[in-house]
Design a protein around this motif. Structure first.
Motif, short mmCIF file in Angstrom:
data_model
loop_
_atom_site.label_atom_id
_atom_site.label_comp_id
_atom_site.label_asym_id
_atom_site.label_seq_id
_atom_site.Cartn_x
_atom_site.Cartn_y
_atom_site.Cartn_z
N ARG A 1 12.82 23.85 -3.01
CA ARG A 1 13.96 24.05 -1.76
C ARG A 1 13.23 23.32 -0.49
N CYS A 2 12.85 22.24 -0.59
CA CYS A 2 12.42 21.41 0.70
C CYS A 2 13.20 20.14 0.59
N PRO A 3 13.43 19.60 1.77
CA PRO A 3 13.98 18.18 1.97
C PRO A 3 13.28 16.91 1.01
N ILE A 4 14.01 16.15 0.63
CA ILE A 4 13.49 14.83 -0.32
C ILE A 4 13.63 13.74 0.43
N TYR A 5 12.62 12.89 0.28
CA TYR A 5 12.33 11.49 1.40
C TYR A 5 12.09 10.47 0.00
N THR A 6 13.04 9.29 0.00
CA THR A 6 12.64 8.27 -0.88
C THR A 6 13.65 7.20 -0.45
N THR A 7 13.53 5.98 -1.27
CA THR A 7 14.39 5.09 -0.93
C THR A 7 15.63 4.74 -1.70
N ALA A 8 16.58 3.79 -1.33
CA ALA A 8 17.86 3.89 -1.93
C ALA A 8 17.92 3.65 -3.34
N PHE A 9 17.49 2.81 -4.07
CA PHE A 9 17.68 2.88 -5.50
C PHE A 9 17.24 4.10 -6.15
N THR A 10 16.17 4.90 -5.66
CA THR A 10 15.76 5.98 -6.53
C THR A 10 16.40 7.22 -5.88
N VAL B 1 6.55 21.08 2.96
CA VAL B 1 7.53 20.46 4.06
C VAL B 1 8.58 19.32 3.59
N ALA B 2 8.07 18.72 2.40
CA ALA B 2 8.84 17.90 1.76
C ALA B 2 8.37 17.32 0.68
N LEU B 3 9.54 16.95 -0.20
CA LEU B 3 9.11 16.14 -1.47
C LEU B 3 9.37 14.56 -1.53
N VAL B 4 8.45 13.90 -1.70
CA VAL B 4 8.42 12.23 -1.62
C VAL B 4 8.42 11.76 -3.03
N ILE B 5 9.62 11.03 -3.43
CA ILE B 5 9.85 10.46 -4.84
C ILE B 5 9.39 8.87 -4.37
N THR B 6 8.24 8.48 -5.31
CA THR B 6 7.97 7.16 -4.98
C THR B 6 8.84 5.95 -5.85
N HIS B 7 9.37 6.41 -7.03
CA HIS B 7 10.24 5.23 -7.79
C HIS B 7 11.08 6.26 -8.78
N ALA B 8 11.83 5.48 -9.42
CA ALA B 8 12.94 6.10 -10.31
C ALA B 8 12.46 6.42 -11.59
N GLU C 1 12.14 -1.17 -6.31
CA GLU C 1 11.55 -0.07 -5.15
C GLU C 1 10.52 0.86 -5.48
N PRO C 2 9.49 0.16 -5.99
CA PRO C 2 8.35 1.03 -6.33
C PRO C 2 7.44 1.26 -4.98
N GLN C 3 7.14 2.37 -4.51
CA GLN C 3 6.75 2.46 -3.31
C GLN C 3 5.29 2.99 -3.09
N GLY C 4 4.30 2.48 -2.69
CA GLY C 4 2.95 3.41 -2.23
C GLY C 4 3.47 3.93 -0.87
N ALA D 1 21.85 -0.06 -10.20
CA ALA D 1 21.48 -1.44 -9.64
C ALA D 1 22.67 -2.20 -8.88
N LYS D 2 23.63 -1.95 -9.42
CA LYS D 2 25.06 -2.60 -8.91
C LYS D 2 25.35 -1.86 -7.63
N ALA D 3 25.55 -0.46 -7.66
CA ALA D 3 25.31 0.23 -6.35
C ALA D 3 24.56 0.14 -5.10
N THR D 4 23.45 -0.30 -5.54
CA THR D 4 22.39 -0.56 -4.30
C THR D 4 21.99 -2.10 -4.28
#
Ligand SMILES: [Zn+2]
Ligand SMILES: [Zn+2]
Length: 460
Positions: free
Chosen positions: A108-117, A85-92, A163-166, A284-287
Motif C-alpha cells: 500500500r505505497c505509491p509506485i515510481y517508475t518510467t512510462a513503458f514500465t 515510503v515507496a516502491l520503485v520499479i526498475t524495468h518491466a 527503459e531499464p533504469q539504474g 511499445a506502441k502506446a509509449t
C-alpha cells in the motif's frame, strides 16, 4: 509518515539517522523474484517486486510437469508497512514487477517508475482490479524525485527491454547505485543507449555501495549487441523456403522489431502469436517505442498467404506447454498450420532447467519436416543476452568507483565472480550474502545474517 512506533517491532529493526541499510528479500542468491529494501532514518524504500518460475512436480496421474509462479514472502515489510515510503520499479521484466498486483495490498505505497514500465504495470493492476487504488508516479529516464528521506535519480541503462533504469539512492548517511539489470549496448535497436556520461560522473560523487547484476559474471568478454543480430537473423529468414516462425522472449521489443524489419525486406508479412508478445508490442506502441512503418498483421490473415510470405513471431522458446509454438508443433493452433519445409528459428537461449522441454519441442517440429535453427547452431549470432559479461562489469566498476560492491541477481557462484571482478578493478570491499541478510552500508560496513524473515509464496 505516521511516526507512531509499531509496538511489536524490535527497535533494532528500525534504521536510524546514521544508518543506510540494504536488505534483499528476493533475488539475492537466486535468479528471479527480485525484491530489495533500503532503510534509512526510520523509513524503508522497496526497489522491484518480481516473481520467479519454478518447475512443479507433476500431480499424480499427470504426465506433464508444469511451471508455477512464486514471489518473495513479504512478512517483514508488511510488518513495517507504515515505514515503507515507496516502491520503485526498475524495468518491466516479470522478475522485477510480476508480483506487484498480488503483493501491493500488503504494501500500500505509491509506485515510481518510467512510462513503458508503468504501461505494463497498469495493465496488470487493471486485471487485478487495483488500478484505481494504486498511485503510479511516472518519471523520465533521467528523472529524479525525493520520497521521504530518500533522494532518487533514474539513470538510463541498456538491457533487453525498453527503459531499464539504474537508480542512484541518496540519503544523508550515504549513497548507493542500484544498477538493476543491464548490459552495455551501444546499439540497443529500441530506445536510447545507456547514459555513459552520467555513469562516469558518479565516480566524483562518492558512491558508498554499488548493488549490481551478477547474471553473466562468469562469462568472459562482452555481451553481443542487440543491433548485431540483424545479419544472422536476415540470413536465416532469407534462405527459408516456406513459413518462418521465430521464437523469442516475449518482452524483447527490439528483437520483434529486427524480425519485423527483416520480414518487410524479404517480402513477408509479420504477425505475433502469444499473449506476452501482443501485450509488449501494444505497450511499445502506446509509449512511442514502435515505429509506424513496422506493420503487424492479424494471425488469421496470415493463414491465407503463401508460406514464403509469412514470418510469425511466437512465444514458446522454452518449450513450455500451451504456448504458441508448442501449439503450432502439435497442430493445435486455430489460425496457422505448420508444414514440412517451414523453418523455426529459436532467437533465445534455453534457460537452465528447460533443456528437456526444448529438446522435445525441437524433435516434434523436426518430425513434421520443419527445419529448426537454434541459437547455438547458427553461424552468426541470433540471440544476445541482456546482462553484463566480465568486461562490461570491469567498465562499470571503473566508471562508478564504488567504495563497496554488493553483488545480487545471481546464484552464489555468479555473485562471487562479480565480487572478484570488483576487487580486481579498484573496489576495496565486497559483501556477499543472501535474501534476508542486512547489509549495512553506513555508518560502518557490516552484515547481519538472517535479519529479516524470507521465504517464497506460490502465486499460481
Ligand atoms: Zn532480472
Ligand atoms: Zn531484466
Amino acid at each position: 509518515l505516521d511516526a507512531t512506533p509499531i509496538e511489536t517491532t524490535p527497535a533494532d529493526q528500525i534504521p536510524g539517522a546514521q544508518h543506510l541499510w540494504f536488505v534483499p528479500l528476493g533475488g539475492c542468491g537466486e535468479i528471479g523474484m527480485n525484491m530489495n529494501l533500503y532503510g534509512h532514518n526510520g523509513q524503508w524504500l522497496m526497489v522491484d517486486c518480481g516473481i520467479a518460475f519454478e518447475r512443479a512436480t507433476p500431480a499424480e496421474g499427470k504426465a506433464i510437469a508444469h511451471t508455477i509462479a512464486i514471489a518473495p514472502d513479504v512478512r517483514f515489510i508488511e510488518h513495517h508497512q507504515k515505514r515503507l515510503v515507496a516502491l520503485v520499479i526498475t524495468h518491466a521484466h516479470e522478475d522485477h514487477l510480476g508480483a506487484v498486483a498480488r503483493l501491493w495490498p500488503k504494501l500500500r505505497c505509491p509506485i515510481y517508475t518510467t512510462a513503458f514500465t508503468a504501461e505494463i504495470l497498469r495493465r496488470k493492476l487493471q486485471e487485478a482490479g487495483l488500478l484505481s487504488e494504486v498511485i503510479i508516479h511516472v518519471l523520465e529516464s533521467d528523472g529524479s524525485v525525493s520520497v521521504g528521506v530518500f533522494h532518487l535519480e533514474w539513470v538510463l541503462m541498456t538491457h533487453s527491454i525498453p527503459e531499464p533504469q539504474g537508480i542512484v539512492i541518496s540519503t544523508p548517511a550515504g549513497k548507493v547505485f542500484h544498477t538493476a539489470d543491464w548490459k552495455l549496448d551501444a546499439n540497443p535497436v529500441v530506445g536510447n543507449p545507456f547514459n555513459k556520461a552520467r555513469l562516469q560522473q558518479l565516480a566524483d560523487e562518492h558512491i558508498d555501495a554499488m548493488v549490481c547484476d551478477s547474471t553473466n559474471a562468469t562469462s568472459p568478454g562482452r555481451s553481443i549487441s542487440e543491433g548485431a543480430l540483424y545479419p544472422g537473423l536476415f540470413e536465416a529468414v532469407a534462405h527459408a523456403p516456406g513459413r518462418v516462425i521465430a521464437t523469442c522472449f516475449g518482452s524483447n521489443i527490439a528483437r520483434m522489431q529486427t524480425l519485423a524489419t527483416i520480414a518487410t525486406e524479404t517480402g513477408r508479412y509479420t504477425g505475433l502469436l502469444g499473449r506476452s508478445l501482443e501485450t509488449m508490442a501494444s505497450a511499445a506502441k502506446a509509449t512511442g517505442y514502435w515505429p509506424a512503418t513496422l506493420t503487424l498483421s492479424e494471425p488469421s490473415h496470415l493463414a491465407y498467404l503463401a508460406p514464403h510470405e509469412v514470418l510469425i513471431i511466437a512465444t514458446g522458446s522454452q518449450g513450455d506447454h500451451g504456448t504458441a509454438l508448442a501449439r503450432l508443433a502439435q497442430h493445435r493452433h486455430p489460425d496457422i498450420e505448420l508444414e514440412a519445409g517451414d523453418t523455426v528459428i529459436f532467437s533465445a537461449r534455453t534457460i537452465p532447467g528447460n533443456e528437456q522441454d526444448v529438446e522435445s519441442l525441437v524433435s516434434t517440429l523436426k518430425s513434421i519436416g520443419v527445419k529448426v535453427i537454434q541459437a547455438e547452431d547458427s553461424p552468426l549470432p541470433i540471440h544476445a543476452t541482456g546482462h553484463p559479461c566480465h568486461d562490461e562489469l570491469v567498465d562499470m566498476y571503473q566508471w562508478i568507483k564504488p567504495a563497496l560492491a554488493i553483488p545480487v541477481h545471481g546464484e552464489a557462484r555468479h555473485m562471487k565472480a562479480n565480487a572478484q571482478v570488483a576487487l580486481a578493478n579498484g573496489v576495496d570491499e565486497t559483501m556477499l550474502g543472501t535474501n534476508g541478510d542486512l547489509f549495512q552500508i553506513a555508518p560502518e560496513v557490516k552484515k547481519i545474517q538472517g535479519f529479516a524473515p524470507t521465504g517464497r509464496i506460490v502465486l499460481r
